[in-house]
Write a protein that holds these residues in place. Structure first.
Motif, PDB file in Angstrom:
ATOM      1  N   PRO A   1       3.815   6.457   9.935  1.00  0.00           N
ATOM      2  CA  PRO A   1       3.915   4.997   9.990  1.00  0.00           C
ATOM      3  C   PRO A   1       3.447   4.462  11.333  1.00  0.00           C
ATOM      4  O   PRO A   1       3.603   5.120  12.360  1.00  0.00           O
ATOM      5  CB  PRO A   1       5.413   4.740   9.763  1.00  0.00           C
ATOM      6  CG  PRO A   1       6.075   6.014  10.163  1.00  0.00           C
ATOM      7  CD  PRO A   1       5.126   7.104   9.807  1.00  0.00           C
TER       8      PRO A   1
ATOM      9  N   SER B   1      -4.952  -2.425   8.950  1.00  0.00           N
ATOM     10  CA  SER B   1      -3.826  -1.668   8.376  1.00  0.00           C
ATOM     11  C   SER B   1      -4.214  -1.030   7.051  1.00  0.00           C
ATOM     12  O   SER B   1      -3.870   0.116   6.774  1.00  0.00           O
ATOM     13  CB  SER B   1      -2.617  -2.587   8.173  1.00  0.00           C
ATOM     14  OG  SER B   1      -2.153  -3.096   9.404  1.00  0.00           O
TER      15      SER B   1
ATOM     16  N   GLN C   1       0.446  10.707   6.365  1.00  0.00           N
ATOM     17  CA  GLN C   1       0.146   9.572   7.224  1.00  0.00           C
ATOM     18  C   GLN C   1       1.423   9.059   7.888  1.00  0.00           C
ATOM     19  O   GLN C   1       2.377   8.671   7.214  1.00  0.00           O
ATOM     20  CB  GLN C   1      -0.513   8.446   6.422  1.00  0.00           C
ATOM     21  CG  GLN C   1      -1.894   8.820   5.884  1.00  0.00           C
ATOM     22  CD  GLN C   1      -2.451   7.743   4.978  1.00  0.00           C
ATOM     23  OE1 GLN C   1      -1.746   7.204   4.124  1.00  0.00           O
ATOM     24  NE2 GLN C   1      -3.728   7.415   5.146  1.00  0.00           N
TER      25      GLN C   1
ATOM     26  N   GLU D   1       5.110  -0.858  11.731  1.00  0.00           N
ATOM     27  CA  GLU D   1       5.969  -0.513  10.591  1.00  0.00           C
ATOM     28  C   GLU D   1       7.316   0.029  11.064  1.00  0.00           C
ATOM     29  O   GLU D   1       8.353  -0.246  10.448  1.00  0.00           O
ATOM     30  CB  GLU D   1       5.269   0.500   9.709  1.00  0.00           C
ATOM     31  CG  GLU D   1       4.085  -0.088   8.947  1.00  0.00           C
ATOM     32  CD  GLU D   1       3.233   0.967   8.259  1.00  0.00           C
ATOM     33  OE1 GLU D   1       2.620   0.653   7.229  1.00  0.00           O
ATOM     34  OE2 GLU D   1       3.194   2.106   8.751  1.00  0.00           O
TER      35      GLU D   1
ATOM     36  N   ARG E   1      -6.311   2.000   7.597  1.00  0.00           N
ATOM     37  CA  ARG E   1      -5.575   3.170   8.089  1.00  0.00           C
ATOM     38  C   ARG E   1      -4.974   3.959   6.935  1.00  0.00           C
ATOM     39  O   ARG E   1      -4.842   5.184   6.998  1.00  0.00           O
ATOM     40  CB  ARG E   1      -4.481   2.738   9.066  1.00  0.00           C
ATOM     41  CG  ARG E   1      -4.987   2.446  10.474  1.00  0.00           C
ATOM     42  CD  ARG E   1      -3.847   2.424  11.475  1.00  0.00           C
ATOM     43  NE  ARG E   1      -2.913   1.343  11.225  1.00  0.00           N
ATOM     44  CZ  ARG E   1      -3.020   0.134  11.769  1.00  0.00           C
ATOM     45  NH1 ARG E   1      -4.027  -0.131  12.600  1.00  0.00           N
ATOM     46  NH2 ARG E   1      -2.132  -0.798  11.510  1.00  0.00           N
ATOM     47  N   VAL E   2      -4.594   3.260   5.884  1.00  0.00           N
ATOM     48  CA  VAL E   2      -4.014   3.916   4.707  1.00  0.00           C
ATOM     49  C   VAL E   2      -5.105   4.454   3.788  1.00  0.00           C
ATOM     50  O   VAL E   2      -4.984   5.542   3.222  1.00  0.00           O
ATOM     51  CB  VAL E   2      -3.111   2.923   3.938  1.00  0.00           C
ATOM     52  CG1 VAL E   2      -2.573   3.569   2.661  1.00  0.00           C
ATOM     53  CG2 VAL E   2      -1.960   2.466   4.820  1.00  0.00           C
ATOM     54  N   ASP E   3      -6.188   3.683   3.657  1.00  0.00           N
ATOM     55  CA  ASP E   3      -7.295   4.082   2.776  1.00  0.00           C
ATOM     56  C   ASP E   3      -8.608   3.798   3.503  1.00  0.00           C
ATOM     57  O   ASP E   3      -9.012   2.644   3.640  1.00  0.00           O
ATOM     58  CB  ASP E   3      -7.225   3.290   1.469  1.00  0.00           C
ATOM     59  CG  ASP E   3      -8.333   3.677   0.495  1.00  0.00           C
ATOM     60  OD1 ASP E   3      -9.146   4.560   0.833  1.00  0.00           O
ATOM     61  OD2 ASP E   3      -8.384   3.082  -0.598  1.00  0.00           O
TER      62      ASP E   3
ATOM     63  N   LEU F   1       0.831  -1.195   0.000  1.00  0.00           N
ATOM     64  CA  LEU F   1       0.000   0.000   0.000  1.00  0.00           C
ATOM     65  C   LEU F   1       0.869   1.249   0.000  1.00  0.00           C
ATOM     66  O   LEU F   1       1.917   1.272   0.650  1.00  0.00           O
ATOM     67  CB  LEU F   1      -0.905   0.003   1.245  1.00  0.00           C
ATOM     68  CG  LEU F   1      -1.930  -1.131   1.310  1.00  0.00           C
ATOM     69  CD1 LEU F   1      -2.492  -1.235   2.715  1.00  0.00           C
ATOM     70  CD2 LEU F   1      -3.048  -0.870   0.318  1.00  0.00           C
ATOM     71  N   ARG F   2       0.430   2.258  -0.715  1.00  0.00           N
ATOM     72  CA  ARG F   2       1.176   3.518  -0.765  1.00  0.00           C
ATOM     73  C   ARG F   2       0.609   4.487   0.261  1.00  0.00           C
ATOM     74  O   ARG F   2      -0.538   4.923   0.158  1.00  0.00           O
ATOM     75  CB  ARG F   2       1.094   4.114  -2.169  1.00  0.00           C
ATOM     76  CG  ARG F   2       1.802   3.242  -3.214  1.00  0.00           C
ATOM     77  CD  ARG F   2       1.658   3.802  -4.604  1.00  0.00           C
ATOM     78  NE  ARG F   2       2.315   2.958  -5.576  1.00  0.00           N
ATOM     79  CZ  ARG F   2       2.289   3.175  -6.889  1.00  0.00           C
ATOM     80  NH1 ARG F   2       1.610   4.216  -7.356  1.00  0.00           N
ATOM     81  NH2 ARG F   2       2.917   2.368  -7.721  1.00  0.00           N
ATOM     82  N   ARG F   3       1.414   4.788   1.248  1.00  0.00           N
ATOM     83  CA  ARG F   3       0.979   5.669   2.322  1.00  0.00           C
ATOM     84  C   ARG F   3       1.090   7.122   1.885  1.00  0.00           C
ATOM     85  O   ARG F   3       2.055   7.516   1.239  1.00  0.00           O
ATOM     86  CB  ARG F   3       1.865   5.426   3.558  1.00  0.00           C
ATOM     87  CG  ARG F   3       1.486   6.236   4.781  1.00  0.00           C
ATOM     88  CD  ARG F   3       2.367   5.863   5.941  1.00  0.00           C
ATOM     89  NE  ARG F   3       2.164   4.481   6.302  1.00  0.00           N
ATOM     90  CZ  ARG F   3       1.151   4.037   7.042  1.00  0.00           C
ATOM     91  NH1 ARG F   3       0.246   4.886   7.473  1.00  0.00           N
ATOM     92  NH2 ARG F   3       1.047   2.765   7.329  1.00  0.00           N
TER      93      ARG F   3
END
Length: 276
Positions: free
Chosen positions: A28, A82, A26, A32, A85-87, A20-22
């Protein structure tokens, strides 16, 4: 997130999720940060010319090569939490699943993914808890001066690895249950597998229609499709650099498995002839 289903042989496939591209804003997660720190430490130890660090890295790399490629594939899929949280919209929209339509029949892809998602869940759950339960028994080794507590760190790593694979399998299962997968046959993969299927099955021509080629794959016995040099090609086609290492590991393991199987069948055949 994108999922890739990569047939290694006519009966076995690797699943891989492109990281996934953070977003830049955002931060870490703690997990992570720990993972990044561990990777940096391991990289420094790999530079050691001698001593326990060099021996530990050498042993550790061998251990990692023996971890089943199925576990590595599931570990590449982040947990559902997880991903959210990114998307924040993850879990409500379709996720692309790229695969070669001339090596996997689209109608059977869902069944394959269901098996990948569920077959190893109990195994990962059992071994995760077993590793955690045994870990305290290794603590006394840490009291020995100047000697790293290798068993402790190994068990912690295996518990973490099984936990990651378990979370990845549950995430995939949720996507299947909610019908959030969008299977798409990738032209670049089709081109690569047209050559590989043709070579592996011999009687199958490169220019054969997709429907006929995939039918012959299904009818064949288990045969290796990919070569080691194909790992980097896959990574390039799918724009996923980390896929190369995972594909190489899977190719090595499946090739060894098929060789062992062939050897065993040959020995069984010899034994049968002697008995008659």
């Amino acid at each position: 997130m994108r999922l890739f289903v990569i047939p290694i042989s006519t009966r076995q496939a690797l699943i891989y999720a492109r990281p996934l591209r953070r977003g830049p804003s955002q931060a870490p997660s703690i997990h992570e940060k720990i993972t990044q720190k561990a990777a940096e430490t391991w990289a420094k130890w790999e530079e050691a010319d001698k001593g326990w660090k060099k021996h530990l890295v050498s042993w550790g790399n061998r251990v990692q090569q023996r971890i089943p490629y199925q576990e590595w594939g599931l570990k590449s899929i982040p947990s559902l939490e997880s991903a959210r949280r990114v998307d924040e919209s993850h879990g409500t929209k379709k996720v692309d699943v790229l695969f070669p339509g001339n090596a996997i029949r689209p109608e059977k892809l869902r069944t394959m993914l269901q098996a990948i998602a569920t077959e190893r869940q109990d195994l990962h759950r059992r071994r995760m808890w077993l590793s955690l339960l045994v870990t305290p028994l290794t603590i006394p080794i840490g009291l020995i001066p100047l000697v790293p507590n290798v068993p402790f760190f190994y068990l912690v790593y295996r518990a973490w690895s099984h936990g990651r694979a378990l979370n990845g399998s549950k995430h995939l299962e949720v996507l299947l249950e909610r019908d959030l997968l969008n299977p798409t046959s990738h032209p670049g993969l089709e081109e690569l597998y047209a050559r590989r299927v043709s070579y592996a099955l011999e009687s199958t021509g490169v220019g054969k229609p997709i429907s006929e080629m995939v039918e012959e794959v299904e009818k064949s016995d288990d045969r290796l499709l990919l070569r080691m040099k194909d790992a980097k090609k896959l990574a390039s086609i799918l724009e996923a650099p980390d896929l190369a290492l995972e594909a190489e590991r899977a190719i090595i393991q499946v090739e060894e498995e098929l060789k062992t199987q062939t050897k065993k069948e040959g020995e069984d055949g010899t034994s049968d002839k002697k008995s008659t």
